[in-house]
Design a protein around this motif. Structure first.
Motif, short mmCIF file in Angstrom:
data_model
loop_
_atom_site.label_atom_id
_atom_site.label_comp_id
_atom_site.label_asym_id
_atom_site.label_seq_id
_atom_site.Cartn_x
_atom_site.Cartn_y
_atom_site.Cartn_z
N ILE A 46 0.66 -1.04 -0.06
CA ILE A 46 -0.12 -0.11 -0.13
C ILE A 46 0.92 1.10 0.01
CG2 ILE A 46 -1.82 1.19 1.30
CD1 ILE A 46 -2.62 -1.63 0.16
N ASP A 47 0.58 2.33 -0.91
CA ASP A 47 1.14 3.57 -0.77
C ASP A 47 1.00 4.30 0.35
OD1 ASP A 47 1.15 6.42 -1.95
OD2 ASP A 47 2.86 5.60 -2.87
N VAL A 48 1.94 4.69 1.01
CA VAL A 48 1.98 5.62 2.10
C VAL A 48 2.81 6.66 1.82
CG1 VAL A 48 2.04 6.03 4.84
CG2 VAL A 48 1.21 3.69 3.88
N ALA A 49 2.11 7.90 1.57
CA ALA A 49 3.05 9.03 1.45
C ALA A 49 4.13 8.81 0.30
CB ALA A 49 3.31 9.74 2.54
N GLY A 50 3.67 7.99 -0.53
CA GLY A 50 4.73 7.85 -1.71
C GLY A 50 5.76 6.67 -1.20
N ARG A 51 5.59 6.08 -0.18
CA ARG A 51 6.42 4.92 0.37
C ARG A 51 5.63 3.55 0.22
NH1 ARG A 51 10.76 7.61 3.29
NH2 ARG A 51 10.40 9.69 3.15
N ASN A 52 6.39 2.47 -0.11
CA ASN A 52 5.71 1.51 -0.28
C ASN A 52 5.43 0.24 1.18
OD1 ASN A 52 5.83 -1.93 -0.24
ND2 ASN A 52 4.89 -1.55 -2.23
N VAL A 53 4.21 0.26 1.64
CA VAL A 53 4.23 -0.60 2.84
C VAL A 53 3.63 -1.79 2.58
CG1 VAL A 53 2.97 -0.75 5.19
CG2 VAL A 53 3.94 1.41 4.50
N GLY A 54 4.36 -2.96 2.81
CA GLY A 54 4.02 -4.35 2.55
C GLY A 54 4.72 -5.39 3.29
N PHE A 55 4.40 -6.53 3.19
CA PHE A 55 5.04 -7.78 3.69
C PHE A 55 5.40 -8.83 2.65
CE2 PHE A 55 2.17 -6.01 6.94
CZ PHE A 55 2.71 -6.08 8.04
N GLN A 56 6.69 -9.37 2.91
CA GLN A 56 7.17 -10.47 2.00
C GLN A 56 6.35 -11.85 2.32
OE1 GLN A 56 11.42 -10.64 2.89
NE2 GLN A 56 11.71 -10.23 0.92
N ASN B 51 8.12 -14.97 8.29
CA ASN B 51 8.55 -14.82 9.55
C ASN B 51 7.45 -14.54 10.65
OD1 ASN B 51 11.55 -14.71 9.01
ND2 ASN B 51 11.24 -12.42 8.55
N SER B 52 6.26 -14.75 10.15
CA SER B 52 4.95 -14.83 11.05
C SER B 52 4.89 -15.89 11.91
CB SER B 52 3.69 -14.66 10.21
OG SER B 52 3.63 -15.68 9.40
N ASP B 53 5.71 -17.07 11.54
CA ASP B 53 5.74 -18.20 12.54
C ASP B 53 6.69 -17.84 13.72
OD1 ASP B 53 8.05 -18.02 10.95
OD2 ASP B 53 8.45 -20.26 11.05
N SER B 54 7.20 -16.91 13.80
CA SER B 54 8.13 -16.45 15.02
C SER B 54 7.88 -15.09 15.46
CB SER B 54 9.48 -16.56 14.67
OG SER B 54 9.94 -15.66 13.47
N LYS B 55 7.30 -14.21 14.70
CA LYS B 55 6.96 -12.99 15.31
C LYS B 55 5.45 -12.50 15.48
CE LYS B 55 11.18 -10.60 13.01
NZ LYS B 55 11.54 -9.42 12.05
N SER B 56 5.07 -11.95 16.41
CA SER B 56 3.68 -11.50 16.60
C SER B 56 3.28 -10.52 15.65
CB SER B 56 3.69 -10.88 18.07
OG SER B 56 4.30 -9.67 17.94
N VAL B 57 1.97 -10.18 15.37
CA VAL B 57 1.55 -9.46 14.48
C VAL B 57 2.12 -7.75 15.02
CG1 VAL B 57 -0.77 -8.21 13.73
CG2 VAL B 57 -0.62 -10.55 14.08
N SER B 58 2.18 -7.59 16.15
CA SER B 58 2.71 -6.33 16.52
C SER B 58 3.98 -6.08 16.21
CB SER B 58 2.46 -6.32 18.28
OG SER B 58 1.08 -5.83 18.60
N GLN B 59 5.15 -7.15 16.07
CA GLN B 59 6.44 -7.00 15.65
C GLN B 59 6.39 -6.78 14.07
OE1 GLN B 59 7.46 -11.07 17.51
NE2 GLN B 59 9.01 -9.70 18.81
N LEU B 60 5.27 -7.55 13.42
CA LEU B 60 5.65 -7.69 12.05
C LEU B 60 4.89 -6.09 11.48
CD1 LEU B 60 3.50 -10.95 10.95
CD2 LEU B 60 5.94 -10.14 10.68
N ILE B 61 3.99 -5.31 12.20
CA ILE B 61 3.48 -4.15 12.12
C ILE B 61 4.63 -3.13 12.30
CG2 ILE B 61 2.19 -2.15 12.91
CD1 ILE B 61 0.06 -4.14 13.47
N ASP B 62 5.38 -3.21 13.45
CA ASP B 62 6.35 -2.40 14.02
C ASP B 62 7.67 -2.63 12.88
OD1 ASP B 62 8.05 -0.82 15.71
OD2 ASP B 62 8.83 -2.45 16.70
N SER B 63 7.88 -3.65 12.07
CA SER B 63 8.93 -3.89 11.14
C SER B 63 8.46 -2.94 9.77
CB SER B 63 9.05 -5.28 10.95
OG SER B 63 8.09 -5.81 10.09
N VAL B 64 7.25 -2.54 9.63
CA VAL B 64 7.04 -1.87 8.38
C VAL B 64 6.54 -0.47 8.60
CG1 VAL B 64 6.50 -4.04 6.94
CG2 VAL B 64 4.56 -2.95 8.06
N LEU B 65 6.47 -0.09 9.92
CA LEU B 65 5.99 1.26 10.16
C LEU B 65 7.09 2.59 9.24
CD1 LEU B 65 5.35 1.28 13.94
CD2 LEU B 65 3.62 2.13 12.02
N PRO B 66 6.42 3.25 8.47
CA PRO B 66 7.30 3.73 7.66
C PRO B 66 7.81 5.15 8.43
CG PRO B 66 4.74 4.52 7.48
CD PRO B 66 4.99 3.35 8.50
#
Length: 358
Positions: free
Chosen positions: A313-323, A343-358
């Motif tokens: 998803i485009d956020v202010a011209g930056r791509n936010v997404g997951f592998q 990595n969702s087998d080892s990381k929580s949803v909060s950790q996944l969100i944190d990893s893509v915060l722009p």
């Protein structure tokens, strides 16, 4: 002389190298996110049973303590015993917006990270903050996106049931009483407050079409809290408190089973006949978390692999997404295909969100 000089040089070199590494680490920490993060918590049932004894600020801090407290730049706290368009707006949102504007925190951009009813509070904020601040001669906040976890912006049928029962509109039965008690922690309250706003029709009338075009990224849980009892009052797939029509950001109420027409909540790649087909403006469901509940999706613990509904998803011209990666099980005509977030087998949803915060 040479030995002494050599020792001094090595020591000086070590100090210089240490300072250089520290600067690099400090620089990385300071610039790991381009935008500031502001937390907006959800409904806190305990505040309805004891409004006069509530410490809104302390409750707001505790709400995020499992993961997000020390990872955000600011919080917007609000009391559940009040109404969104009433004192939540005048006594809590407005003073905080004024403070944030005067501090310049969001000059380069801010992301709102919400949970549950925080989604609805954020929508009202997005619709009004620019007008409020401009009328006060202040700079509006530059909000580039919201990350909405288990969003209740579409309301909850549980609120309809609870308000009706607590106001004496319907005769109670054992199942209603059990659902209310499990959700609120009590079958009596001193105030209904934001429960009125969480009724499905009421929620969908609050700032339904905000002027803000900030993308609203959704993170959806799909495992019932409360032994599945509360889920019986919710439409379609649910997380124990809100149904998928709300969490996905659907433009209408329905008994939806997925936020994606091609992928099931558990990641199975298959056409979904009961999926959401239309979304509220700028609402984009990203993660669907089949084994997470309404409460634990915001916390630090991993509950299992999650899948994707939309991506990049485009956020202010930056791509936010997951592998993602695909996995097959079974054989021959019994073969099934699944898609999971890496990595969702080892990381929580909060950790996944944190990893893509722009």
């Amino acid at each position: 002389m040479n030995n002494k000089f050599g020792k001094l040089s090595i020591k000086s070199l070590g100090n210089t190298l240490g300072v250089f590494i520290l600067c690099l680490l400090t620089s990385f920490t300071a610039h790991s996110n381009d935008y500031k993060t502001i937390l907006i918590h959800g409904f806190q049932p305990s505040q309805l049973t004891n409004p006069n004894g509530t410490n809104v600020i302390s409750d707001g801090q505790s709400y995020w303590s499992s993961y997000w407290t020390d990872k955000a730049d600011e919080r917007i706290d609000w009391p559940s015993y009040e109404r969104i368009e009433g004192k939540i707006a005048t006594d809590w949102l407005w003073p905080k917006l004024k403070q944030l504007s005067q501090s310049g925190l969001c000059e380069s951009g801010c992301v709102l990270l919400t949970h549950s009813t925080g989604d609805l509070v954020a929508r009202y904020l997005l619709d009004n903050q620019a007008n409020w601040l401009e009328n006060a001669g202040l700079q509006p906040l530059n909000i580039v996106a919201t990350f909405d976890i288990a969003g209740a912006g579409g309301g909850s049928e549980l609120a309809d049931t609870a308000v009706s029962a607590l106001m004496g509109g319907n005769a109670w039965d054992d199942l209603v009483e059990a659902a209310i008690y499990l959700w609120l922690g009590s079958s009596t309250v001193d105030a209904l407050g934001v429960l009125h706003d969480l009724k499905v029709n009421n929620a969908r009338k609050i700032a339904p079409l905000p002027d803000s075009r900030a993308p609203r990224l959704r993170f959806v849980a799909n495992s019932s809290d409360f032994f599945g009892i509360t889920g019986g009052f919710l439409k379609g797939s649910d997380d124990g408190v809100v149904a998928s029509h709300s969490a996905c950001g659907a433009s209408r109420v329905g008994r939806f089973g997925s936020c994606s027409q091609q992928i099931a909540m558990d990641g199975k790649i298959k056409s979904q006949s009961n999926a959401v087909t239309g979304f509220m403006p700028y609402h984009y469901p990203l993660i669907m978390a089949d084994d997470y509940t309404h409460s634990n999706i915001r916390k630090a613990d991993n509950q299992g692999k999650v899948t994707i509904a939309q991506n990049n998803i485009d956020v202010a011209g930056r791509n936010v997404g997951f592998q993602t990666y695909d996995k097959s099980t079974g054989f021959w005509i019994f073969k099934e295909h699944y898609r999971y977030v890496k990595n969702s087998d080892s990381k929580s949803v909060s950790q996944l969100i944190d990893s893509v915060l722009p």
